[in-house]
Every structure is written in structure tokens, then in C-alpha cells.
Design a protein around this motif. Structure first.
Motif, PDB file in Angstrom:
ATOM      1  N   ILE A 136       0.848  -1.282  -0.087  1.00  0.00           N
ATOM      2  CA  ILE A 136      -0.045   0.019   0.197  1.00  0.00           C
ATOM      3  C   ILE A 136       0.750   1.205  -0.068  1.00  0.00           C
ATOM      4  O   ILE A 136       0.696   2.327  -0.709  1.00  0.00           O
ATOM      5  CB  ILE A 136      -1.027   0.018   1.132  1.00  0.00           C
ATOM      6  CG1 ILE A 136      -2.344   1.130   0.692  1.00  0.00           C
ATOM      7  CG2 ILE A 136      -0.468   0.510   2.417  1.00  0.00           C
ATOM      8  CD1 ILE A 136      -3.304   0.349   0.249  1.00  0.00           C
ATOM      9  N   ARG A 137       2.076   1.161   0.814  1.00  0.00           N
ATOM     10  CA  ARG A 137       3.008   2.109   0.680  1.00  0.00           C
ATOM     11  C   ARG A 137       3.439   2.505  -0.631  1.00  0.00           C
ATOM     12  O   ARG A 137       3.831   3.678  -1.403  1.00  0.00           O
ATOM     13  CB  ARG A 137       4.202   1.965   1.689  1.00  0.00           C
ATOM     14  CG  ARG A 137       5.063   3.115   1.693  1.00  0.00           C
ATOM     15  CD  ARG A 137       6.070   3.119   2.753  1.00  0.00           C
ATOM     16  NE  ARG A 137       6.922   3.931   2.827  1.00  0.00           N
ATOM     17  CZ  ARG A 137       7.976   4.298   3.738  1.00  0.00           C
ATOM     18  NH1 ARG A 137       8.090   3.406   4.734  1.00  0.00           N
ATOM     19  NH2 ARG A 137       8.666   5.389   3.721  1.00  0.00           N
TER      20      ARG A 137
ATOM     21  N   ASN B  72       0.760   4.009  -2.938  1.00  0.00           N
ATOM     22  CA  ASN B  72       0.527   5.361  -2.280  1.00  0.00           C
ATOM     23  C   ASN B  72       1.542   6.217  -3.108  1.00  0.00           C
ATOM     24  O   ASN B  72       1.296   7.493  -3.378  1.00  0.00           O
ATOM     25  CB  ASN B  72       0.438   5.497  -0.822  1.00  0.00           C
ATOM     26  CG  ASN B  72      -0.350   6.554  -0.380  1.00  0.00           C
ATOM     27  OD1 ASN B  72      -0.933   7.433  -1.155  1.00  0.00           O
ATOM     28  ND2 ASN B  72      -0.198   6.970   0.972  1.00  0.00           N
ATOM     29  N   ARG B  73       2.718   5.740  -2.909  1.00  0.00           N
ATOM     30  CA  ARG B  73       3.926   6.542  -3.556  1.00  0.00           C
ATOM     31  C   ARG B  73       3.923   6.824  -4.864  1.00  0.00           C
ATOM     32  O   ARG B  73       3.974   7.936  -5.449  1.00  0.00           O
ATOM     33  CB  ARG B  73       5.513   6.036  -3.176  1.00  0.00           C
ATOM     34  CG  ARG B  73       6.511   6.625  -3.547  1.00  0.00           C
ATOM     35  CD  ARG B  73       7.824   6.133  -3.099  1.00  0.00           C
ATOM     36  NE  ARG B  73       8.104   4.706  -3.683  1.00  0.00           N
ATOM     37  CZ  ARG B  73       7.892   3.562  -3.127  1.00  0.00           C
ATOM     38  NH1 ARG B  73       7.622   3.570  -1.642  1.00  0.00           N
ATOM     39  NH2 ARG B  73       8.005   2.221  -3.376  1.00  0.00           N
TER      40      ARG B  73
ATOM     41  N   TYR C 111       1.069   6.269  -6.926  1.00  0.00           N
ATOM     42  CA  TYR C 111      -0.166   7.225  -7.571  1.00  0.00           C
ATOM     43  C   TYR C 111      -0.374   8.407  -6.959  1.00  0.00           C
ATOM     44  O   TYR C 111      -1.129   9.291  -7.550  1.00  0.00           O
ATOM     45  CB  TYR C 111      -1.341   6.195  -7.547  1.00  0.00           C
ATOM     46  CG  TYR C 111      -1.139   5.024  -8.225  1.00  0.00           C
ATOM     47  CD1 TYR C 111      -1.413   5.058  -9.955  1.00  0.00           C
ATOM     48  CD2 TYR C 111      -0.808   3.802  -8.110  1.00  0.00           C
ATOM     49  CE1 TYR C 111      -0.988   4.132 -10.803  1.00  0.00           C
ATOM     50  CE2 TYR C 111      -0.492   2.510  -8.669  1.00  0.00           C
ATOM     51  CZ  TYR C 111      -0.714   3.067 -10.259  1.00  0.00           C
ATOM     52  OH  TYR C 111      -0.426   1.807 -11.275  1.00  0.00           O
ATOM     53  N   ARG C 112      -0.080   8.563  -5.620  1.00  0.00           N
ATOM     54  CA  ARG C 112      -0.388   9.887  -4.901  1.00  0.00           C
ATOM     55  C   ARG C 112       0.862  10.766  -4.630  1.00  0.00           C
ATOM     56  O   ARG C 112       0.804  11.568  -3.817  1.00  0.00           O
ATOM     57  CB  ARG C 112      -1.139   9.516  -3.839  1.00  0.00           C
ATOM     58  CG  ARG C 112      -2.521   8.994  -4.426  1.00  0.00           C
ATOM     59  CD  ARG C 112      -3.427   8.562  -2.926  1.00  0.00           C
ATOM     60  NE  ARG C 112      -3.871   9.693  -2.305  1.00  0.00           N
ATOM     61  CZ  ARG C 112      -3.789  10.101  -1.130  1.00  0.00           C
ATOM     62  NH1 ARG C 112      -3.516   9.139  -0.214  1.00  0.00           N
ATOM     63  NH2 ARG C 112      -4.312  11.247  -0.493  1.00  0.00           N
TER      64      ARG C 112
ATOM     65  N   LYS D 264       2.816  10.119  -2.213  1.00  0.00           N
ATOM     66  CA  LYS D 264       2.806  10.080  -0.630  1.00  0.00           C
ATOM     67  C   LYS D 264       3.673   8.815  -0.370  1.00  0.00           C
ATOM     68  O   LYS D 264       2.941   7.714  -0.475  1.00  0.00           O
ATOM     69  CB  LYS D 264       1.466  10.118  -0.324  1.00  0.00           C
ATOM     70  CG  LYS D 264       0.953  11.662  -0.342  1.00  0.00           C
ATOM     71  CD  LYS D 264      -0.378  11.842   0.127  1.00  0.00           C
ATOM     72  CE  LYS D 264      -0.888  13.130  -0.066  1.00  0.00           C
ATOM     73  NZ  LYS D 264      -2.222  13.246   0.552  1.00  0.00           N
TER      74      LYS D 264
ATOM     75  N   THR E 246      -1.092   4.103   3.978  1.00  0.00           N
ATOM     76  CA  THR E 246      -2.519   4.441   4.265  1.00  0.00           C
ATOM     77  C   THR E 246      -3.278   3.092   4.349  1.00  0.00           C
ATOM     78  O   THR E 246      -2.754   2.024   4.402  1.00  0.00           O
ATOM     79  CB  THR E 246      -2.905   5.232   3.102  1.00  0.00           C
ATOM     80  OG1 THR E 246      -4.063   5.751   3.435  1.00  0.00           O
ATOM     81  CG2 THR E 246      -2.953   4.549   1.909  1.00  0.00           C
TER      82      THR E 246
ATOM     83  N   LEU F  53      -6.862   2.729  -0.477  1.00  0.00           N
ATOM     84  CA  LEU F  53      -6.807   3.476  -1.829  1.00  0.00           C
ATOM     85  C   LEU F  53      -7.876   3.164  -2.796  1.00  0.00           C
ATOM     86  O   LEU F  53      -8.182   1.961  -2.832  1.00  0.00           O
ATOM     87  CB  LEU F  53      -5.383   3.496  -2.568  1.00  0.00           C
ATOM     88  CG  LEU F  53      -4.158   3.706  -1.726  1.00  0.00           C
ATOM     89  CD1 LEU F  53      -2.839   3.264  -2.589  1.00  0.00           C
ATOM     90  CD2 LEU F  53      -4.169   5.412  -1.754  1.00  0.00           C
TER      91      LEU F  53
END
Length: 140
Positions: free
Chosen positions: A50-51, A54-55, A57-58, A60, A64, A67
Motif C-alpha cells: 500500500i505504501r 501510495n507513492r 499514484y499519490r 505520498k 495508508t 486507496l
């Protein structure tokens, strides 16, 4: 009506949601949002994945809980989008160890994002969060 395509093989069997809970989610969305039709994928991943998502696509670089990815081709494919949940983060967030409540909350939250809801602006949050709470309450 929506359908859910669930991949939960990375979740310990003792923590997997019963099929009936997924059916109830579909039923509640069908009752409350009857014009929405298509399939939404629901996948569970670990913190590292998920990290990474998140990195990528977002932009970040943090873990989190959920998503959501809406499909640009829903009209052609019937696939509305995907919801990806960090099971590790869900366990950490589960109040009083109620993993079922936490997972249903994250699934409903993710589905609402796929359907176009957002909570970045206060006025949008004032619509999305009460709707989310109502849907989760109706499921459980």
C-alpha cells in the motif's frame, strides 16, 4: 447494482469477512444507490504494497489504510474501479479489535471514492462521511 470482486487470500482466514457481509454491502448499495451498476474490485495488501501504491499514484511515501482507483473505462468494461486495503493498517485502526467493522468501513469508504465522492473540502466531507456512516450502519 454493484458487484464486488474480492481478493482476500492475504488476510488470515480467521479475519476474513464472511461472504454474507460482502453480499450485504452490495445489497445496501443497491438499496441506497440503485442506479449505480458495475463491478468494483476489492483487494487486501500488506503495508509495503500500500505504501508503494501510495507513492506511485499519490506521491505520498507513507502507509495508508485504503486507496481507491476509479476506472476511466467503466462504460466500456463495466469495471467501476478498485479498492485496495492495507490489512495491516486496518488491524492497527480497528477499535476494540473489531476488524469486521473496520474492514466494512474501509470498503464503503473506498467504494464511495470510486463512485466520485471526496472529503478534501469541508463541504464534500459533510456529504461523504454521514453517507459512509449510514451505509456502514445499514451493513452491520
Amino acid at each position: 447494482m454493484i458487484t464486488l470482486d474480492v481478493v482476500d487470500d492475504s488476510v488470515p482466514e480467521s479475519s476474513q469477512l464472511p461472504e454474507g457481509t460482502y453480499h450485504r454491502i452490495v445489497e445496501v448499495f443497491g438499496e441506497r444507490l440503485p442506479t449505480v451498476q458495475g463491478t468494483i474490485g476489492v483487494s487486501y495488501v500488506d503495508d509495503a504494497e500500500i505504501r508503494r501504491l501510495n507513492r506511485v499514484y499519490r506521491q505520498k511515501d507513507v502507509v495508508t489504510d485504503v486507496l481507491s482507483f476509479a476506472s476511466d473505462f467503466a462504460d466500456q468494461t463495466g469495471m467501476l474501479g478498485d479498492v485496495v486495503i492495507s490489512f495491516d493498517q486496518a488491524v492497527r485502526q480497528a477499535e476494540e479489535g473489531d476488524i469486521e467493522l473496520e474492514l466494512v468501513d474501509l470498503i464503503v469508504h473506498g467504494i464511495l471514492h470510486v463512485l466520485g465522492h471526496d472529503h478534501e473540502k469541508p463541504e464534500d466531507a459533510a456529504i461523504m462521511f454521514p453517507l459512509q456512516d449510514s451505509l456502514v450502519g445499514a451493513v452491520l
